[in-house]
Design a protein around this motif. Structure first.
Motif, PDB file in Angstrom:
ATOM      1  N   LYS A 149     -10.770   2.862 -20.134  1.00  0.00           N
ATOM      2  CA  LYS A 149     -11.219   2.937 -21.530  1.00  0.00           C
ATOM      3  C   LYS A 149     -10.301   3.856 -22.322  1.00  0.00           C
ATOM      4  CE  LYS A 149     -15.984   2.123 -20.232  1.00  0.00           C
ATOM      5  NZ  LYS A 149     -17.396   2.419 -20.471  1.00  0.00           N
ATOM      6  N   ALA A 153     -14.829   4.339 -30.073  1.00  0.00           N
ATOM      7  CA  ALA A 153     -15.760   3.250 -29.747  1.00  0.00           C
ATOM      8  C   ALA A 153     -15.323   2.035 -30.548  1.00  0.00           C
ATOM      9  CB  ALA A 153     -17.180   3.665 -30.118  1.00  0.00           C
ATOM     10  N   LYS A 154     -14.762   1.086 -29.864  1.00  0.00           N
ATOM     11  CA  LYS A 154     -14.196  -0.072 -30.569  1.00  0.00           C
ATOM     12  C   LYS A 154     -14.910  -1.350 -30.128  1.00  0.00           C
ATOM     13  CE  LYS A 154     -10.390   2.096 -32.342  1.00  0.00           C
ATOM     14  NZ  LYS A 154     -11.088   3.255 -32.861  1.00  0.00           N
ATOM     15  N   GLY A 156     -15.738  -2.139 -27.194  1.00  0.00           N
ATOM     16  CA  GLY A 156     -15.165  -2.636 -25.940  1.00  0.00           C
ATOM     17  C   GLY A 156     -13.755  -3.181 -26.072  1.00  0.00           C
ATOM     18  N   TYR A 159     -10.089  -2.723 -23.588  1.00  0.00           N
ATOM     19  CA  TYR A 159     -10.254  -2.132 -22.254  1.00  0.00           C
ATOM     20  C   TYR A 159      -9.609  -3.032 -21.193  1.00  0.00           C
ATOM     21  CZ  TYR A 159     -13.692   0.971 -24.408  1.00  0.00           C
ATOM     22  OH  TYR A 159     -14.313   1.894 -25.196  1.00  0.00           O
ATOM     23  N   GLN A 181     -13.260   4.393 -15.090  1.00  0.00           N
ATOM     24  CA  GLN A 181     -14.580   4.386 -14.442  1.00  0.00           C
ATOM     25  C   GLN A 181     -14.604   3.296 -13.375  1.00  0.00           C
ATOM     26  OE1 GLN A 181     -17.578   3.633 -17.439  1.00  0.00           O
ATOM     27  NE2 GLN A 181     -16.883   5.328 -18.722  1.00  0.00           N
ATOM     28  N   GLU A 182     -15.288   3.600 -12.303  1.00  0.00           N
ATOM     29  CA  GLU A 182     -15.590   2.589 -11.294  1.00  0.00           C
ATOM     30  C   GLU A 182     -16.250   1.404 -12.017  1.00  0.00           C
ATOM     31  OE1 GLU A 182     -18.887   4.292  -9.233  1.00  0.00           O
ATOM     32  OE2 GLU A 182     -18.934   2.737  -7.705  1.00  0.00           O
ATOM     33  N   ILE A 184     -18.825  -1.304 -12.304  1.00  0.00           N
ATOM     34  CA  ILE A 184     -20.122  -1.580 -11.671  1.00  0.00           C
ATOM     35  C   ILE A 184     -20.471  -3.051 -11.876  1.00  0.00           C
ATOM     36  CG2 ILE A 184     -22.570  -0.940 -11.577  1.00  0.00           C
ATOM     37  CD1 ILE A 184     -20.751   1.417 -10.899  1.00  0.00           C
ATOM     38  N   TYR A 190     -29.120  -2.932 -22.341  1.00  0.00           N
ATOM     39  CA  TYR A 190     -28.866  -1.918 -23.372  1.00  0.00           C
ATOM     40  C   TYR A 190     -30.217  -1.608 -24.013  1.00  0.00           C
ATOM     41  CZ  TYR A 190     -24.149  -3.753 -22.612  1.00  0.00           C
ATOM     42  OH  TYR A 190     -22.971  -4.156 -22.024  1.00  0.00           O
ATOM     43  N   ARG A 218     -25.250  -7.326 -24.616  1.00  0.00           N
ATOM     44  CA  ARG A 218     -24.140  -7.680 -25.505  1.00  0.00           C
ATOM     45  C   ARG A 218     -23.451  -8.929 -24.999  1.00  0.00           C
ATOM     46  NH1 ARG A 218     -21.338  -1.932 -27.035  1.00  0.00           N
ATOM     47  NH2 ARG A 218     -19.462  -3.105 -26.541  1.00  0.00           N
ATOM     48  N   GLU A 220     -20.003 -10.495 -24.711  1.00  0.00           N
ATOM     49  CA  GLU A 220     -18.636  -9.978 -24.789  1.00  0.00           C
ATOM     50  C   GLU A 220     -17.634 -11.038 -24.367  1.00  0.00           C
ATOM     51  OE1 GLU A 220     -19.789  -5.310 -24.009  1.00  0.00           O
ATOM     52  OE2 GLU A 220     -19.524  -6.601 -22.277  1.00  0.00           O
ATOM     53  N   GLU A 283     -26.571   2.443 -22.472  1.00  0.00           N
ATOM     54  CA  GLU A 283     -25.982   1.212 -21.946  1.00  0.00           C
ATOM     55  C   GLU A 283     -25.965   1.318 -20.426  1.00  0.00           C
ATOM     56  OE1 GLU A 283     -22.266   0.230 -23.852  1.00  0.00           O
ATOM     57  OE2 GLU A 283     -22.975   0.958 -25.774  1.00  0.00           O
ATOM     58  N   GLU A 296     -22.962   4.766 -21.093  1.00  0.00           N
ATOM     59  CA  GLU A 296     -22.758   5.234 -22.474  1.00  0.00           C
ATOM     60  C   GLU A 296     -24.102   5.505 -23.144  1.00  0.00           C
ATOM     61  OE1 GLU A 296     -19.503   4.137 -24.770  1.00  0.00           O
ATOM     62  OE2 GLU A 296     -20.660   3.482 -26.496  1.00  0.00           O
TER      63      GLU A 296
END
Ligand code: ATP
Length: 345
Positions: A149, A153-154, A156, A159, A181-182, A184, A190, A218, A220, A283, A296
């Motif tokens: 990341k 805050a865009k 997402g 990334y 970040q790992e 997941i 959310y 979300r 995405e 989130e 988040e």
């Protein structure tokens, strides 16, 4: 930071109040909610967006203040109109660090918006709240799928997912500020909460109550359409740019955990930056073992609340109810009881 005492003085000078926000993100919901409580609304709008915000009679603000771009908040005009600014994702992005010096009453705690801007702070907050979080990795520690990341805050956008230190160094510019970040794997959820200093629904916190108003997922691109991508043989890197939201309900046995998480977030925020007032969202990703990972917190209204038709607000308020309506109710009650200062900074 603009002094809290000065905000309280501004509030004392208001003999009534209006709700103002930037015409973007969840503004229609905020204006619609205020109208349900007969509160006047002010939209900060560009000429380009005027037609849109004039085209929904039940959500069009009473007055539009036209600006050239959204980084200009017309402070004097808003104060003349006794405005309380309601922050949302676009407002927070457009005003940036400037929000800390804004000489205007802001619904909630501006300290929370500043605090969550820094991802390291946010992880610290989540851990203090007792939430399980993904592992944060140094590039050399990447030992499987990891999401990279970049600052800001865009929604997402931009990334990357990498699988090894080599891939990280190959794809990420030297010196770039990233958080790794790992990754997941699980179902994303959310959660929309609302902290009220004198509400009677939800779980009690150290300084009020936390209600659950809804849950979304979300949509995405292209992560959520990957099957279509694969079916046509396209080899496009995964991306997470948010395009919209859909409603979600969870198996009921997960709800106690989520209510506790909401309570933990509120209680821990008190010591970190003076507490959270109004809407916020966490989130999460739920794994196959029913572990809930949080990645988040947004300390303000999130766009997923624009959905109607989620049962949790119905169970909390007895009718289909939006976060925009909940904000209006909280402000109206506080104004009537002369304690706006407790939920505004
Ligand atoms: P916003 O501030 O608008 O919420 P953002 O730009 O800060 O967005 P995130 O919400 O952190 O971005 O992440 C964007 C998306 O990336 C998430 O909605 C989720 O689909 C995915 N994602 C983020 N972190 C992880 C993770 N650790 N594991 C798996 N997927 C993740």
């Amino acid at each position: 930071m603009f002094a809290k005492e000065e905000i309280d003085q501004i509030l004392d000078s208001y003999d009534d109040f209006t709700i103002a926000t930037i015409c973007s993100h969840s503004a229609l919901q905020i204006f619609h909610g205020a109208k349900q409580y007969s509160i006047k609304t002010i939209g900060i709008c560009t000429e380009e967006s005027r037609e849109l915000y004039e085209s929904f009679p039940y959500a069009t603000p009473d007055e539009l203040l036209i600006v050239d771009d959204y980084s200009q908040i017309p402070v004097d005009e808003l104060r003349e109109r006794n405005s309380i600014l309601v922050p949302h994702g676009s407002l927070v992005e457009y005003t940036g660090d400037g929000i800390k010096d804004l000489a205007l009453p802001i619904f909630g705690n501006r300290g929370s918006l500043l605090f969550e801007r820094d991802r390291n702070n946010m992880f610290d907050w989540m851990e203090k709240a007792g939430l399980k979080v993904p592992r944060i990795l140094q590039p050399e520690e990447i030992d499987g799928p990891a999401i990279v990341k970049f600052p800001g805050a865009k929604g997402g956008k931009g990334y990357l997912v990498v699988n090894s230190p080599e891939e990280y160094y190959q794809k990420v510019a030297e010196g770039a500020k990233t958080m790794i970040q790992e990754f997941i794997v699980g179902v994303r959820a959310y959660i929309h909460y609302f902290h009220s200093f004198d509400g009677d629904a939800g779980y009690s916190t150290n300084y009020g109550n936390v209600e659950m108003l809804g849950i979304d997922q979300r949509m995405e691109t292209n992560a959520d359409e990957i099957a279509r991508q694969l079916s046509v043989g396209a080899n496009i890197p995964i991306s997470f740019t948010v395009m919209g939201n859909q409603s979600l309900v969870l198996r009921e046995s997960l709800l106690p955990k989520y209510m506790e998480m909401g309570r933990g977030i509120c209680n821990s925020s008190k010591g970190l930056f003076g507490g959270i007032h109004g809407p916020f969202c966490v989130e999460t990703i739920i794994t196959d073992d029913l572990d809930i990972y949080s990645f988040e917190i947004s300390a303000r209204i999130v766009a997923g609340t624009n959905l109607l038709g989620n049962p949790y607000s119905l169970y909390t308020h007895g009718t289909e109810y939006t976060t925009g309506m909940r904000i209006a109710k909280e402000l109206k009650d506080a104004f009537r009881n002369k304690n706006l200062g407790e939920i505004i900074y």
